[in-house]
Design a protein around this motif. Structure first.
Motif, PDB file in Angstrom:
ATOM      1  N   ALA A   1       0.854  -1.211  -0.012  1.00 12.78           N
ATOM      2  CA  ALA A   1      -0.112  -0.348  -0.168  1.00 12.78           C
ATOM      3  C   ALA A   1       0.988   1.648   0.254  1.00 12.78           C
ATOM      4  O   ALA A   1       1.987   1.726   1.208  1.00 12.78           O
ATOM      5  CB  ALA A   1      -1.154   0.215   1.208  1.00 12.78           C
ATOM      6  N   ASP A   2       0.625   2.175  -0.881  1.00 14.76           N
ATOM      7  CA  ASP A   2       1.505   3.353  -0.798  1.00 14.76           C
ATOM      8  C   ASP A   2       0.344   4.580  -0.710  1.00 14.76           C
ATOM      9  O   ASP A   2       0.067   4.514  -1.700  1.00 14.76           O
ATOM     10  CB  ASP A   2       1.805   3.199  -2.799  1.00 14.76           C
ATOM     11  CG  ASP A   2       2.618   4.528  -2.673  1.00 14.76           C
ATOM     12  OD1 ASP A   2       3.587   4.984  -1.792  1.00 14.76           O
ATOM     13  OD2 ASP A   2       4.028   4.394  -3.958  1.00 14.76           O
ATOM     14  N   GLU A   3       0.496   5.556   0.233  1.00 11.56           N
ATOM     15  CA  GLU A   3      -0.260   6.762   1.222  1.00 11.56           C
ATOM     16  C   GLU A   3      -1.436   6.189   0.267  1.00 11.56           C
ATOM     17  O   GLU A   3      -2.107   6.888  -0.109  1.00 11.56           O
ATOM     18  CB  GLU A   3       0.526   7.313   0.425  1.00 11.56           C
ATOM     19  CG  GLU A   3       1.742   8.041  -0.222  1.00 11.56           C
ATOM     20  CD  GLU A   3       1.662   8.814   1.291  1.00 11.56           C
ATOM     21  OE1 GLU A   3       1.063   8.702   2.636  1.00 11.56           O
ATOM     22  OE2 GLU A   3       3.234   8.968   1.717  1.00 11.56           O
ATOM     23  N   PRO A   4      -2.379   4.932   1.366  1.00 12.40           N
ATOM     24  CA  PRO A   4      -3.482   4.162   1.252  1.00 12.40           C
ATOM     25  C   PRO A   4      -4.358   5.541   1.493  1.00 12.40           C
ATOM     26  O   PRO A   4      -5.606   4.993   1.526  1.00 12.40           O
ATOM     27  CB  PRO A   4      -4.007   2.831   1.717  1.00 12.40           C
ATOM     28  CG  PRO A   4      -2.297   3.203   3.164  1.00 12.40           C
ATOM     29  CD  PRO A   4      -1.519   3.891   2.238  1.00 12.40           C
ATOM     30  N   THR A   5      -4.034   6.408   2.346  1.00 11.41           N
ATOM     31  CA  THR A   5      -4.866   7.220   3.262  1.00 11.41           C
ATOM     32  C   THR A   5      -5.314   8.463   2.559  1.00 11.41           C
ATOM     33  O   THR A   5      -5.886   9.259   3.502  1.00 11.41           O
ATOM     34  CB  THR A   5      -5.090   7.253   4.683  1.00 11.41           C
ATOM     35  OG1 THR A   5      -3.664   7.495   5.205  1.00 11.41           O
ATOM     36  CG2 THR A   5      -5.610   5.325   4.976  1.00 11.41           C
ATOM     37  N   GLY A   6      -4.142   8.456   1.547  1.00 11.99           N
ATOM     38  CA  GLY A   6      -4.286   9.935   1.273  1.00 11.99           C
ATOM     39  C   GLY A   6      -4.966  10.920   0.644  1.00 11.99           C
ATOM     40  O   GLY A   6      -5.096  12.679   0.903  1.00 11.99           O
ATOM     41  N   ASN A   7      -6.002  10.278  -0.345  1.00 14.34           N
ATOM     42  CA  ASN A   7      -7.291  11.142  -0.659  1.00 14.34           C
ATOM     43  C   ASN A   7      -8.444  10.838   0.365  1.00 14.34           C
ATOM     44  O   ASN A   7      -9.311  11.040   0.084  1.00 14.34           O
ATOM     45  CB  ASN A   7      -7.417  10.410  -1.581  1.00 14.34           C
ATOM     46  CG  ASN A   7      -6.489  10.631  -2.657  1.00 14.34           C
ATOM     47  OD1 ASN A   7      -6.745  11.553  -3.344  1.00 14.34           O
ATOM     48  ND2 ASN A   7      -5.791  10.003  -2.979  1.00 14.34           N
ATOM     49  N   LEU A   8      -8.178  10.465   1.846  1.00 12.78           N
ATOM     50  CA  LEU A   8      -9.084   9.864   2.558  1.00 12.78           C
ATOM     51  C   LEU A   8      -9.264  11.402   3.403  1.00 12.78           C
ATOM     52  O   LEU A   8      -8.874  11.184   4.822  1.00 12.78           O
ATOM     53  CB  LEU A   8      -9.654   8.481   2.939  1.00 12.78           C
ATOM     54  CG  LEU A   8      -9.210   7.524   2.597  1.00 12.78           C
ATOM     55  CD1 LEU A   8      -8.840   6.556   2.915  1.00 12.78           C
ATOM     56  CD2 LEU A   8     -10.923   7.877   0.852  1.00 12.78           C
ATOM     57  N   ASP A   9     -10.740  11.442   4.124  1.00 12.29           N
ATOM     58  CA  ASP A   9     -10.927  12.125   5.286  1.00 12.29           C
ATOM     59  C   ASP A   9     -10.310  11.636   6.658  1.00 12.29           C
ATOM     60  O   ASP A   9     -10.447  10.346   6.724  1.00 12.29           O
ATOM     61  CB  ASP A   9     -12.056  12.937   5.678  1.00 12.29           C
ATOM     62  CG  ASP A   9     -13.293  11.592   5.820  1.00 12.29           C
ATOM     63  OD1 ASP A   9     -13.480  10.919   6.334  1.00 12.29           O
ATOM     64  OD2 ASP A   9     -13.744  10.963   5.170  1.00 12.29           O
TER      65      ASP A   9
END
Length: 218
Positions: free
Chosen positions: A157-165
């Motif tokens: 997983a590469d930055e899996p939460t980068g687009n999540l609140d």
């Protein structure tokens, strides 16, 4: 489960990885942090077989990736690995259910778990929707569900939460952790987020000297 032996990689004459060695165990959720440009995403691409090291070996379950021909390497990725990268790679012409079920279809297994994963990421009842109807954060959740649906032994997983609140990020990381533990898998997550890293069992810091163990939790 996964072993890195003396990996080296150079880009444009600049060493990115220099003799990196480490072992990752089944059932382990590991976060990797480090400064930008140190080689975190490069490391994931090497493990995934999307790029080749200049030297050293990557072994999955004791088998060197370099010993596999293209067909065998593709089969290994399809059956044993799950990928969550910064670009969603959600296919626009497929429904959400079809996107999530794609690994199941490719592995000739039942596609029933796709709806379970839709529910797990908070998109229950939206299986017939298309990606154009989603926000960026929702598309990332679909990408995460697709990476986990076939119960892979290794999740990258590469930055899996980068687009999540923050609330959604916490929810999907809890799902990732639960899947890893339930299936005895290994997950390696590159992140800049200390909050995301706190969900992992172990945090490693990548520097020019290699991977340093930052902390351990039970």
């Amino acid at each position: 489960m996964l072993e890195l032996r003396n990996l080296t990689k150079t880009y444009n004459g600049r060493p990115v990885l220099n003799g990196l060695s480490h072992q990752f165990q089944a059932g382990e959720f590991v976060a990797i942090m480090g400064e930008s440009g140190v080689g975190k995403s490069t490391l994931l691409n090497l493990i995934a077989g999307l790029d080749a090291p200049d030297g050293g070996q990557i072994l999955v379950d004791g088998t060197p990736m370099s010993a596999l021909d293209d067909e065998a390497a593709t089969r290994l990725r399809r059956t044993r690995m799950g990928f969550i990268f910064q670009a969603f790679h959600v296919l626009p012409h497929l429904t959400l259910r079809q996107n999530i079920a794609l690994p199941l279809l490719l592995n000739n297994t039942s596609q029933g778990r796709a709806d379970d994963m839709l529910a797990a990421i908070g998109l229950a009842g939206r299986g017939d929707d298309f990606p154009r109807q989603l926000s960026g954060g929702e598309m990332q959740r679909v990408a995460i569900a697709r990476a986990l649906v076939h119960r892979p032994a290794l999740v990258l997983a590469d930055e899996p939460t980068g687009n999540l609140d923050p609330e959604t990020a916490d929810s999907v990381l809890s799902l990732l952790r639960a899947e890893v533990k339930a299936n005895g898998a290994c997950a390696i997550m590159v992140t800049h987020s200390h909050a995301a890293a706190a969900k992992a069992d172990k945090t490693l810091v990548l520097t020019s000297l290699g991977l340093t163990n930052a902390r351990n939790v039970n």
